[in-house]
Design a protein around this motif. Structure first.
Motif, PDB file in Angstrom:
ATOM      1  N   ASP A  63       0.848  -1.190   0.000  1.00 55.28           N
ATOM      2  CA  ASP A  63       0.000   0.000   0.000  1.00 55.28           C
ATOM      3  C   ASP A  63       0.884   1.240   0.000  1.00 55.28           C
ATOM      4  N   GLU A  64       1.361   1.574  -1.183  1.00 44.25           N
ATOM      5  CA  GLU A  64       2.309   2.679  -1.331  1.00 44.25           C
ATOM      6  C   GLU A  64       1.714   4.020  -0.900  1.00 44.25           C
ATOM      7  N   ALA A  68       3.314   6.301   1.985  1.00 44.00           N
ATOM      8  CA  ALA A  68       3.777   7.657   1.691  1.00 44.00           C
ATOM      9  C   ALA A  68       3.114   8.676   2.619  1.00 44.00           C
ATOM     10  N   THR A  69       1.861   8.462   2.958  1.00 49.32           N
ATOM     11  CA  THR A  69       1.152   9.381   3.853  1.00 49.32           C
ATOM     12  C   THR A  69       1.740   9.321   5.253  1.00 49.32           C
ATOM     13  N   THR A 119       1.707  12.106  -3.233  1.00 52.14           N
ATOM     14  CA  THR A 119       2.350  10.859  -2.818  1.00 52.14           C
ATOM     15  C   THR A 119       3.124  10.293  -3.986  1.00 52.14           C
ATOM     16  N   ALA A 120       4.100   9.469  -3.692  1.00 49.94           N
ATOM     17  CA  ALA A 120       4.872   8.800  -4.745  1.00 49.94           C
ATOM     18  C   ALA A 120       3.958   7.952  -5.608  1.00 49.94           C
ATOM     19  N   ALA A 121       2.945   7.336  -4.986  1.00 48.22           N
ATOM     20  CA  ALA A 121       2.027   6.467  -5.723  1.00 48.22           C
ATOM     21  C   ALA A 121       1.176   7.273  -6.700  1.00 48.22           C
ATOM     22  N   ALA A 127       9.250   9.242  -3.790  1.00 40.41           N
ATOM     23  CA  ALA A 127       9.510  10.418  -2.955  1.00 40.41           C
ATOM     24  C   ALA A 127      10.777  10.197  -2.164  1.00 40.41           C
ATOM     25  N   PRO A 128      11.708  11.145  -2.192  1.00 39.77           N
ATOM     26  CA  PRO A 128      12.953  10.973  -1.441  1.00 39.77           C
ATOM     27  C   PRO A 128      12.712  11.140   0.050  1.00 39.77           C
TER      28      PRO A 128
END
Length: 135
Positions: A63-64, A68-69, A119-121, A127-128
């Protein structure tokens, strides 16, 4: 016996640690409750030599967007509480955490998105990690 990881984000260390203490008071073993925040892990955290971001990835495999969150919440100074509980007690634990000043992370993420965060997703890029943190 099926286990579930229950998570909650808090704005302060005090709120997260009070929630952690409350879980222990009601019988959740101390060893399965962690408070994770940028720069360190709190009582009960067992990193196994992993860095902060690797530990977070372990909690949110598959769950990317959620991962990310939570990463963004920690990057912004939040404190993530995780607890491994028997599935039959997960709902009770979630209610306890909601009543312990856990933030509404979905609402908070909506606020961040309104400020321009993605988010990266959702944007297709990885995301770095924040400056000074390792991926």
């Amino acid at each position: 016996m099926s286990m579930r990881t229950v998570t909650a984000m808090f704005d302060s260390a005090d709120a997260a640690n009070r929630a952690r203490d409350r879980l222990v008071e009601v019988g959740v073993p101390s060893a399965v409750v962690q408070v994770i925040y940028q720069g360190a892990t709190g009582d009960g955290a067992h990193s196994g030599g992993k860095g902060l971001w690797e530990n977070i990835k372990d909690f949110f495999t598959g769950d990317e967007d959620d991962r990310a969150t939570y990463e963004e919440g920690i990057r912004r100074g939040g404190h993530l509480l995780t607890a491994r509980v028997e599935d039959q007690y997960a709902d009770e634990v979630m209610v306890l955490l909601e009543n312990a000043d856990a933030i509404d992370l979905d609402r908070r993420a909506d606020e961040w998105r309104a400020e321009g965060w993605t988010t990266a997703a959702s944007d297709g890029a990885e995301a770095p990690p924040p400056a000074g943190m390792t991926a």
